[in-house]
Scaffold this motif. Structure first.
Motif, PDB file in Angstrom:
ATOM      1  N   TYR A 146      68.158  99.709  -5.818  1.00 42.81           N
ATOM      2  CA  TYR A 146      69.200 100.594  -6.349  1.00 42.81           C
ATOM      3  C   TYR A 146      70.476 100.502  -5.527  1.00 42.81           C
ATOM      4  O   TYR A 146      70.443 100.208  -4.331  1.00 42.81           O
ATOM      5  CB  TYR A 146      68.727 102.041  -6.331  1.00 42.81           C
ATOM      6  N   LEU A 147      71.592 100.844  -6.209  1.00 44.94           N
ATOM      7  CA  LEU A 147      72.845 101.069  -5.510  1.00 44.94           C
ATOM      8  C   LEU A 147      72.997 102.557  -5.245  1.00 44.94           C
ATOM      9  O   LEU A 147      72.448 103.386  -5.958  1.00 44.94           O
ATOM     10  CB  LEU A 147      74.034 100.582  -6.339  1.00 44.94           C
ATOM     11  N   ASP A 148      73.790 102.873  -4.228  1.00 46.40           N
ATOM     12  CA  ASP A 148      74.084 104.276  -3.950  1.00 46.40           C
ATOM     13  C   ASP A 148      74.978 104.825  -5.072  1.00 46.40           C
ATOM     14  O   ASP A 148      75.890 104.136  -5.529  1.00 46.40           O
ATOM     15  CB  ASP A 148      74.807 104.384  -2.608  1.00 46.40           C
ATOM     16  N   PRO A 149      74.755 106.071  -5.559  1.00 48.00           N
ATOM     17  CA  PRO A 149      75.597 106.629  -6.630  1.00 48.00           C
ATOM     18  C   PRO A 149      77.084 106.650  -6.298  1.00 48.00           C
ATOM     19  O   PRO A 149      77.926 106.623  -7.185  1.00 48.00           O
ATOM     20  CB  PRO A 149      75.049 108.046  -6.804  1.00 48.00           C
ATOM     21  N   ASP A 150      77.429 106.707  -4.993  1.00 55.33           N
ATOM     22  CA  ASP A 150      78.833 106.727  -4.597  1.00 55.33           C
ATOM     23  C   ASP A 150      79.420 105.343  -4.414  1.00 55.33           C
ATOM     24  O   ASP A 150      80.593 105.218  -4.057  1.00 55.33           O
ATOM     25  CB  ASP A 150      78.999 107.517  -3.292  1.00 55.33           C
ATOM     26  N   ASP A 151      78.623 104.332  -4.636  1.00 59.83           N
ATOM     27  CA  ASP A 151      79.131 102.968  -4.506  1.00 59.83           C
ATOM     28  C   ASP A 151      80.221 102.708  -5.545  1.00 59.83           C
ATOM     29  O   ASP A 151      80.066 103.067  -6.716  1.00 59.83           O
ATOM     30  CB  ASP A 151      77.981 101.968  -4.703  1.00 59.83           C
ATOM     31  N   PRO A 152      81.364 102.133  -5.162  1.00 58.98           N
ATOM     32  CA  PRO A 152      82.438 101.854  -6.130  1.00 58.98           C
ATOM     33  C   PRO A 152      82.000 100.993  -7.302  1.00 58.98           C
ATOM     34  O   PRO A 152      82.628 101.014  -8.361  1.00 58.98           O
ATOM     35  CB  PRO A 152      83.504 101.159  -5.287  1.00 58.98           C
ATOM     36  N   ALA A 153      80.942 100.212  -7.101  1.00 59.68           N
ATOM     37  CA  ALA A 153      80.468  99.350  -8.196  1.00 59.68           C
ATOM     38  C   ALA A 153      79.881 100.158  -9.342  1.00 59.68           C
ATOM     39  O   ALA A 153      79.771  99.661 -10.470  1.00 59.68           O
ATOM     40  CB  ALA A 153      79.422  98.368  -7.677  1.00 59.68           C
ATOM     41  N   VAL A 154      79.493 101.410  -9.087  1.00 63.79           N
ATOM     42  CA  VAL A 154      78.945 102.260 -10.131  1.00 63.79           C
ATOM     43  C   VAL A 154      80.125 102.915 -10.867  1.00 63.79           C
ATOM     44  O   VAL A 154      80.601 103.982 -10.491  1.00 63.79           O
ATOM     45  CB  VAL A 154      78.003 103.326  -9.548  1.00 63.79           C
ATOM     46  N   SER A 155      80.612 102.281 -11.890  1.00 64.54           N
ATOM     47  CA  SER A 155      81.829 102.737 -12.575  1.00 64.54           C
ATOM     48  C   SER A 155      81.752 102.420 -14.059  1.00 64.54           C
ATOM     49  O   SER A 155      81.267 101.348 -14.443  1.00 64.54           O
ATOM     50  CB  SER A 155      83.060 102.053 -11.967  1.00 64.54           C
ATOM     51  N   PRO A 156      82.228 103.333 -14.909  1.00 58.36           N
ATOM     52  CA  PRO A 156      82.256 103.034 -16.352  1.00 58.36           C
ATOM     53  C   PRO A 156      83.230 101.905 -16.690  1.00 58.36           C
ATOM     54  O   PRO A 156      83.138 101.317 -17.764  1.00 58.36           O
ATOM     55  CB  PRO A 156      82.704 104.359 -16.973  1.00 58.36           C
TER      56      PRO A 156
END
Length: 551
Positions: A67-77
C-alpha cells in the motif's frame, strides 16, 4: 518502507536484491518486473494492491509491493484522465464566460449591433457574474469535493430554473431580457449543473484512487480539507442568497409587467424598442383642431406628479388637450441601446407621435433635463411647435454636472446591484410599496431601467447631447412664444444657475414672461404657488395659439 518489504525482513529476506527492490516506488518496481517478464506497462486502472482470497485474507503474490500512505501525493484523483478532462473543460468554460461577461459589461455603455436589449441589461450581467463565481469556486476547491457543495449548487440551479420559467412565461420580461438575457440565464443553469457533475466525479475519483493505491477509501479529512469545504460552502451560501434576491426581484418585475397603462406603446428607432405615449382629450373639438400641450418629464417619471397639474388644468378647462410620453427607460418605455442622447429621445418622440397620428400644433411644456429634449424637438419640428414653456430648465453649459464621473460610477454601481432588489424587496414586503410606486412612483429610481436611462443621459451629457442642443439653439425659430418659470430657491442659492436661467429667456425673440416662484424648489409644481403660475401661463399660451389658428 512498504508492507511487502516489511514482510520480507520478517521472513529473513535480507539479501541485497530484495533490499534494493524494496526501496523502489511501487509503480517503478512493477514496471521493471513487467518489462522483465514481457508484460504490458501498468495503467491507472491496474491495481497496485494485493487481492484478497476467499477467506478475506490478503493473498500476497511474490510481485506485490503493498500500500501507499493515504497522504502520499501519488494518491490523487488527478491520476484519472476523466477528472483531468473535466478540469480542462471547467477552465475552458471559465474563459468563455469571462469573454461573455466583458461583452455584457461593454454593452451597458456601448451596445454592440444585435446585442441591445429592451431592458436595462443589468440582469443578464448579474447572471454572468454569478456564473463566473460558480466556476471560480468550483476550480478553487476542485480537489475538496463535498456533499454540502453539491446541495448548494443544486439549490442555486433550481432558483435559476425558476427565473427562466418566469422570464419565458411573461411576455414583457421576455422582450426586455431578449436573447442576451435568456442566453446568460441558460448558461448559468448549465454551469450550476456542470459544477455538480465535476464535484461528483472528483468524489468518485478520490475514492477510486484511494482504493487502488491505499486499499480503502479515506473517510477522514485533514484540517486543510475541512477549511476548504467550509470556505466553499460559505461562498455558495452567499450565492444562494444572491439567487434568492434576484428571484424575488424578478417576481416583482413580473407583477409590475401587468400594470395597465393609458395610451399605447409604439415601436421606434427601427422597431428596436417601444416608448409609451398617451393623450387626454379630443384633438378635434367643435369641428376645429385644438392646440395640444405636450409634456416632457424632468429627472423622474412624468406620471408620478408632473402630469397631475396638467390633468387639473384640463379639468378646469384651462387647456383643451394634452399628451405625455415616457423617455426610453422611464415608466412603461423600454430602454434604448447605448449610447442614447437627448437628441435621440427627441427623435423617438417625433416618431411615436407620427405612429399615433398626432399632428399638433404643440405647446411644449417641460422641466429640468426634459427641457433639453424639448428644445431639440422644437428646433427639429418647428413647423408644428406653437409655443415653449420651460420650468426651471437645465442650461447646456451646465450639462457637465450630469457628466460628473463620480455620478456616472454611482449610477453604474446602483444598476449592477439593482437585480438584488435591496430597496425594492423590503419596500414591497414591509412598507406597502405598490406596482405604481415601482413603475413610476417613489421607488422607480431604484429600478434597473431608470438607473440605466440616467446612466445613458450622464455618459453623453457633456458631449453628444451638448452638441445637439447647441445646434438646436442656432436653428430655433425666433418667433416662437416662450415662457420660463424658475425655482426661487434654486435661483437664490446658485448664482450661476440664476445667470443661466436669464440666458435661457433669450432662446427666442418672443419672450412672454419669466417668473421666479419664490419658495418653489427645482420641481416647481410641488408647491401650490408653482402650480398656479404654471396653469396661468400655459392658459395664456393656449389662448394665444388659438387666436393665431383662427386668423
Amino acid at each position: 518502507m512498504s508492507l511487502w518489504g516489511s514482510q520480507q525482513k520478517q521472513n529473513g529476506h535480507t539479501d541485497d536484491t530484495a533490499a534494493a527492490d524494496d526501496t523502489q516506488p511501487p509503480t517503478e518496481h512493477m514496471a521493471r518486473r513487467s518489462g522483465d517478464s514481457g508484460r504490458r506497462e501498468p495503467t491507472e486502472r491496474d491495481r497496485l494492491l494485493p487481492a484478497t482470497n476467499d477467506n478475506g485474507n490478503i493473498a500476497r503474490p511474490p510481485h506485490a509491493d503493498g500500500y501507499l500512505d493515504p497522504d502520499d501525493p501519488a494518491v490523487s484523483p488527478y491520476n484519472l484522465w476523466t477528472v483531468r478532462a473535466l478540469r480542462f473543460f471547467s477552465f475552458l468554460f471559465l474563459a468563455l464566460t469571462f469573454l461573455w461577461w466583458v461583452l455584457l459589461l461593454v454593452s451597458i455603455f456601448v451596445s454592440p449591433p444585435g446585442l441591445n436589449t429592451r431592458g436595462s441589461g443589468f440582469f443578464d450581467f448579474s447572471y454572468s457574474c454569478l456564473t463566473l463565481g460558480l466556476l471560480l469556486c468550483s476550480l478553487l476547491f476542485f480537489g475538496a469535493p463535498s456533499l454540502a457543495m453539491r446541495v448548494s449548487l443544486g439549490v442555486i440551479g433550481v432558483l435559476l430554473l425558476i427565473d427562466l420559467i418566469i422570464i419565458v412565461s411573461i411576455h414583457r420580461l421576455r422582450n426586455e431580457e431578449g436573447p442576451a438575457g435568456l442566453a446568460s440565464l441558460v448558461w448559468a443553469i448549465f454551469i450550476s449543473g456542470w459544477c455538480i457533475l465535476t464535484d461528483r466525479v472528483v468524489t468518485w475519483g478520490k475514492r477510486e484512487e484511494e482504493e487502488r493505491l491505499t486499499g480503502r477509501p479515506e473517510t477522514r479529512r485533514t484540517l486543510k480539507e475541512w477549511l476548504e469545504v467550509l470556505v466553499a460552502t460559505v461562498i455558495l451560501a452567499i450565492y444562494i442568497v444572491i439567487a434568492v434576491l434576484m428571484t424575488g426581484t424578478l417576481i416583482l418585475r413580473a407583477r409590475d409587467a401587468g400594470l395597465e397603462l393609458d395610451g399605447a406603446r409604439y415601436l421606434v428607432d427601427g422597431e428596436k424598442y417601444r416608448v409609451h405615449l398617451a393623450c387626454v382629450g379630443d384633438a378635434i373639438q367643435n369641428s376645429t383642431r385644438v392646440p395640444t400641450v405636450l409634456l416632457e418629464a424632468g429627472e423622474t417619471p412624468l406620471e408620478y406628479d408632473f402630469e397631475h397639474w396638467a390633468y387639473a388644468a384640463y379639468k378646469n378647462g384651462t387647456i383643451p388637450r394634452y399628451c405625455y410620453w415616457d423617455r426610453p427607460g422611464y415608466a412603461w418605455s423600454d430602454n434604448a441601446p447605448s449610447p442614447h442622447s437627448a437628441g435621440m429621445s427627441a427623435d423617438n418622440l417625433a416618431e411615436a407621435l407620427a405612429r399615433a397620428d398626432e399632428q399638433g400644433p404643440w405647446i411644449l411644456v417641460s422641466a429640468g433635463y426634459g427641457t433639453i429634449v424639448t428644445r431639440i424637438f422644437s428646433a427639429r419640428n418647428f413647423r408644428n411647435v406653437a409655443a415653449l414653456l420651460l420650468i426651471d430648465p437645465l442650461h447646456e453649459d451646465l450639462l457637465h454636472t450630469l457628466a460628473n464621473p463620480t455620478n456616472g460610477f454611482l449610477l453604474w454601481a446602483e444598476g449592477i446591484l439593482s437585480p438584488l432588489g435591496i430597496q425594492r424587496l423590503p419596500g414591497a414586503l414591509f412598507k406597502g410599496r405598490t406596482r405604481e410606486d415601482r413603475v413610476y412612483g417613489r421607488s422607480a429610481g431604484s429600478g434597473g431601467k431608470l438607473l440605466k436611462a440616467h446612466l445613458q443621459e450622464s455618459l453623453v451629457a457633456d458631449s453628444l447631447t451638448k452638441s445637439e442642443v447647441a445646434s438646436a439653439r442656432t436653428i430655433q425659430s425666433v418667433d416662437t412664444p416662450l415662457v420660463v418659470i424658475s425655482s426661487g430657491i434654486h435661483v437664490r442659492s446658485d448664482d450661476e444657475w440664476a445667470r443661466k436661467q436669464q440666458d435661457l429667456t433669450k432662446l427666442t425673440d418672443n419672450l412672454q414672461s419669466w417668473d421666479v416662484v419664490g419658495k418653489a424648489p427645482h420641481m416647481v409644481w410641488r408647491t401650490l404657488k408653482g402650480r398656479e403660475v404654471m396653469e396661468e401661463r400655459v392658459g395664456e399660451l393656449v389662448k394665444g395659439v388659438k387666436g393665431k389658428m383662427m386668423e
